[in-house]
Design a protein around this motif. Structure first.
Motif, short mmCIF file in Angstrom:
data_model
loop_
_atom_site.label_atom_id
_atom_site.label_comp_id
_atom_site.label_asym_id
_atom_site.label_seq_id
_atom_site.Cartn_x
_atom_site.Cartn_y
_atom_site.Cartn_z
N HIS A 299 -4.57 -4.84 87.42
CA HIS A 299 -5.94 -4.35 87.20
C HIS A 299 -6.97 -5.40 87.57
N ILE A 300 -6.69 -6.64 87.25
CA ILE A 300 -7.62 -7.71 87.60
C ILE A 300 -7.80 -7.77 89.11
N LYS A 301 -6.67 -7.61 89.81
CA LYS A 301 -6.70 -7.68 91.27
C LYS A 301 -7.60 -6.59 91.86
N LEU A 302 -7.54 -5.39 91.30
CA LEU A 302 -8.26 -4.26 91.87
C LEU A 302 -9.70 -4.12 91.39
N ALA A 303 -10.05 -4.87 90.34
CA ALA A 303 -11.36 -4.64 89.71
C ALA A 303 -12.52 -5.10 90.58
N ASP A 304 -13.67 -4.42 90.44
CA ASP A 304 -14.89 -4.88 91.09
C ASP A 304 -15.45 -6.07 90.32
N LYS A 330 -12.91 -13.91 91.84
CA LYS A 330 -13.45 -12.55 91.65
C LYS A 330 -14.92 -12.62 91.21
N ASN A 331 -15.56 -11.45 91.08
CA ASN A 331 -16.87 -11.40 90.44
C ASN A 331 -16.64 -11.49 88.95
N VAL A 332 -16.92 -12.65 88.38
CA VAL A 332 -16.56 -12.85 86.97
C VAL A 332 -17.77 -13.16 86.10
N ILE A 333 -17.77 -12.59 84.92
CA ILE A 333 -18.69 -13.04 83.88
C ILE A 333 -17.83 -13.60 82.76
N ALA A 334 -18.11 -14.82 82.34
CA ALA A 334 -17.37 -15.41 81.23
C ALA A 334 -18.08 -15.05 79.94
N VAL A 335 -17.31 -14.60 78.97
CA VAL A 335 -17.91 -14.19 77.70
C VAL A 335 -17.23 -14.92 76.56
N ILE A 336 -18.05 -15.55 75.72
CA ILE A 336 -17.51 -16.24 74.54
C ILE A 336 -17.70 -15.31 73.35
N ASN A 337 -16.59 -14.95 72.72
CA ASN A 337 -16.64 -14.02 71.59
C ASN A 337 -16.47 -14.79 70.28
N LYS A 338 -16.70 -14.10 69.20
CA LYS A 338 -16.53 -14.63 67.84
C LYS A 338 -17.51 -15.77 67.57
N ILE A 339 -18.77 -15.58 67.99
CA ILE A 339 -19.75 -16.65 67.78
C ILE A 339 -20.18 -16.73 66.31
N ASP A 340 -19.68 -15.78 65.51
CA ASP A 340 -19.96 -15.85 64.06
C ASP A 340 -19.10 -16.92 63.40
N LEU A 341 -18.04 -17.34 64.09
CA LEU A 341 -17.15 -18.36 63.52
C LEU A 341 -17.62 -19.76 63.97
N LYS A 342 -17.01 -20.77 63.38
CA LYS A 342 -17.39 -22.14 63.72
C LYS A 342 -17.07 -22.41 65.19
N ASN A 343 -18.03 -22.99 65.90
CA ASN A 343 -17.88 -23.17 67.34
C ASN A 343 -17.02 -24.40 67.69
#
Ligand SMILES: Nc1nc2c(ncn2[C@@H]2O[C@H](COP(=O)(O)OP(=O)(O)OP(=O)(O)O)[C@@H](O)[C@H]2O)c(=O)[nH]1
Ligand SMILES: [Mg+2]
Length: 459
Positions: A299-304, A330-343
């Motif tokens: 799926h990663i390979k085929l994704a836009d 690829k066209n990537v956006i990096a997303v950091i999740n769980k920012i409610d927790l200690k960084n």
């Protein structure tokens, strides 16, 4: 190839097949009213062929000595109808057997089963709409977001056709100037040449403007695929649910919850996006995980577009780093999740590796709108700068415009190199043929079949 015999009267079930409140059988062609006369009995025994155009009538459909359904019949007389032919629509009860029986009766009485899109094909062949407008019909039906709908409605209303018509007219003006030059070369060639050169410049400017928005147009029409990937437990399924605003994907604290890829359509500020939640990439512990990971990679390979997700509360692991390398091209956006927790994550490293880093909390939905905005920006790169009616979105139109642009460029080159006017004229005539193709002024025999093959029966 479909033989267009406009003497045939065509019939089809025009509504979706399944159980519904009502369903419509549609008839179009020279015998539509005569066939309706055969099978319809109004409450006062009046005949459809006596009805006024754009009226509706209650009655019964019967055949073989029995009543088949209680219906409302409406008729639109030519030329003011969808196809410019006599059209009858029979509103039946929505059951599939009822509809098939009514359709069969129309066929027994002389109609022929319509092929996909044949009603719209007739609207085109009878000159009510041009080919670009006919193609917009299916886009209107398929539109998955408001923006996609606006775009196709603009095209259906002739917005794009009008613009193409204007470019075509400009092109013909230049051709006329050229012909004058060819016929009377002694009458001030210099002066004529500058008018021609300006005309050609204006033409390529207009073509460029249309093509500039074409990639955005295609995205709005066809949508994009977005894959959410990341190591196990970073919150991929939670993110899918947050984007969908419903609990679609199973979320648990157990690493390796998602196995099968989950797919949904979402609307990202007007962009129809097919979004995939994948199995977390880890070192597989068994055959199921091995297969799940293989699918994630596929799926990663085929994704836009790829969203690579990280957990803010932990340091980047070797799995994270491995995945960063895999998706980098690829066209990537990096997303950091769980920012409610200690960084604890090394955000500076992500900022160096990716063009865009967004911080979210999938659990509470915080900053999901920022992510949507970032996706939108990333996809369109601020390029969408035309009203919807002037956006080309159909690949067939885009290719024709590219060809026209190439030929206009060639004409410009020929003019600069002082080639004879005939050369320039020929390039421009060829460019005109491409513009005509968009509108359907001339077309190869099988083009209509290819275009209408995508349509549903009954449209
Ligand atoms: N504190 C916090 N926990 C979150 C957040 N997002 C998800 N989680 C929790 O993280 C755990 C894993 O979430 P999932 O959405 O199942 O993660 P996943 O990446 O799909 O996991 P796999 O399918 O196993 O790869 C769950 O317990 C979630 O409740 C968040 O923003 N903050
Ligand atoms: Mg999951």
């Amino acid at each position: 190839m479909l033989e267009d015999n406009l003497n045939d009267t065509i019939a089809a079930i025009s509504t979706a097949q399944g159980q519904s409140g009502i369903g419509i059988v549609r008839l179009s062609g020279p015998r539509a009213l005569a066939i309706a006369d055969q099978i319809f009995t109004g409450s006062k025994k009046e005949k459809p062929s006596e009805f006024k155009s754009y009226t509706m009538h209650y009655g019964r459909i019967s055949g073989h000595g029995r009543i088949i359904d209680e219906v409302i019949l409406s008729l639109m007389r030519k030329p003011k109808s969808y196809t410019r032919e006599d059209v009858v629509e029979i509103n039946c009860h929505g059951g599939i057997v009822v509809l098939r029986n009514v359709l069969d009766l129309t066929l027994e009485n002389g109609a022929r089963l319509a092929s996909p899109g044949e009603f719209t094909r007739r609207a085109f062949l009878n000159g009510r709409i041009d080919l670009a407008q006919a193609e917009a019909v299916i886009d209107v039906i398929r539109a998955k977001t408001d923006s996609a709908l606006k775009l196709s409605l603009g095209q259906l209303n002739g917005g794009l056709s009008k613009e193409i018509g204007l470019i075509r007219k400009k092109l013909l003006d230049v051709l006329v100037n050229l012909e004058v030059e060819i016929d009377f070369p002694e009458e001030g060639i210099r002066q004529g040449a500058s008018a021609i050169s300006q005309g050609i410049d204006a033409l390529s400017g207009k073509l460029n403007k249309l093509l500039d928005n074409a990639s955005a147009g295609r995205i709005l029409r066809e949508g994009i695929s977005v894959v959410i990937c990341g190591k196990p437990n970073v919150g991929k399924s939670s993110l899918l649910n947050a984007l969908l605003k419903k609990e679609r994907s199973i979320v648990t604290p157990v690493a390796g919850t998602t196995r099968d890829t989950i797919e949904e359509i979402i609307d990202i500020k007007g962009i129809p996006a097919r979004i995939f939640d994948t199995a977390g990439i880890l070192t597989p512990r068994n055959m199921i995980e091995k297969e799940a990971i293989r699918r994630s990679r596929e799926h990663i390979k085929l994704a836009d577009m790829v969203i690579i997700l990280f957990d803010a509360s932990g340091k980047l692991s070797h799995l994270d780093r491995k995945l960063i390398r895999e998706v980098r091209h690829k066209n990537v956006i990096a997303v950091i999740n769980k920012i409610d927790l200690k960084n604890r994550i090394e955000e500076d490293q992500l900022l160096r590796a990716f063009r865009k880093v967004v911080r979210i909390c999938a659990k509470s939905g915080k900053h999901i709108d920022t992510l949507e905005g970032a996706l939108y920006e990333f996809v369109f790169k601020g390029k969408l700068n035309a009203p919807e009616s002037l956006i080309v979105s159909n690949l067939r139109h885009i290719q024709a415009l590219r060809n026209a642009k190439k030929l206009v460029g060639q004409a410009k080159e020929a003019l600069r190199n002082n080639l004879t006017q005939e050369f320039i004229a020929q390039d421009l005539k060829d460019a005109c043929v491409y513009l005509d193709k968009i509108l359907g002024k001339n077309f190869p025999e099988d083009l209509l079949d290819r275009i209408f093959a995508d349509f549903c029966i009954g449209k």
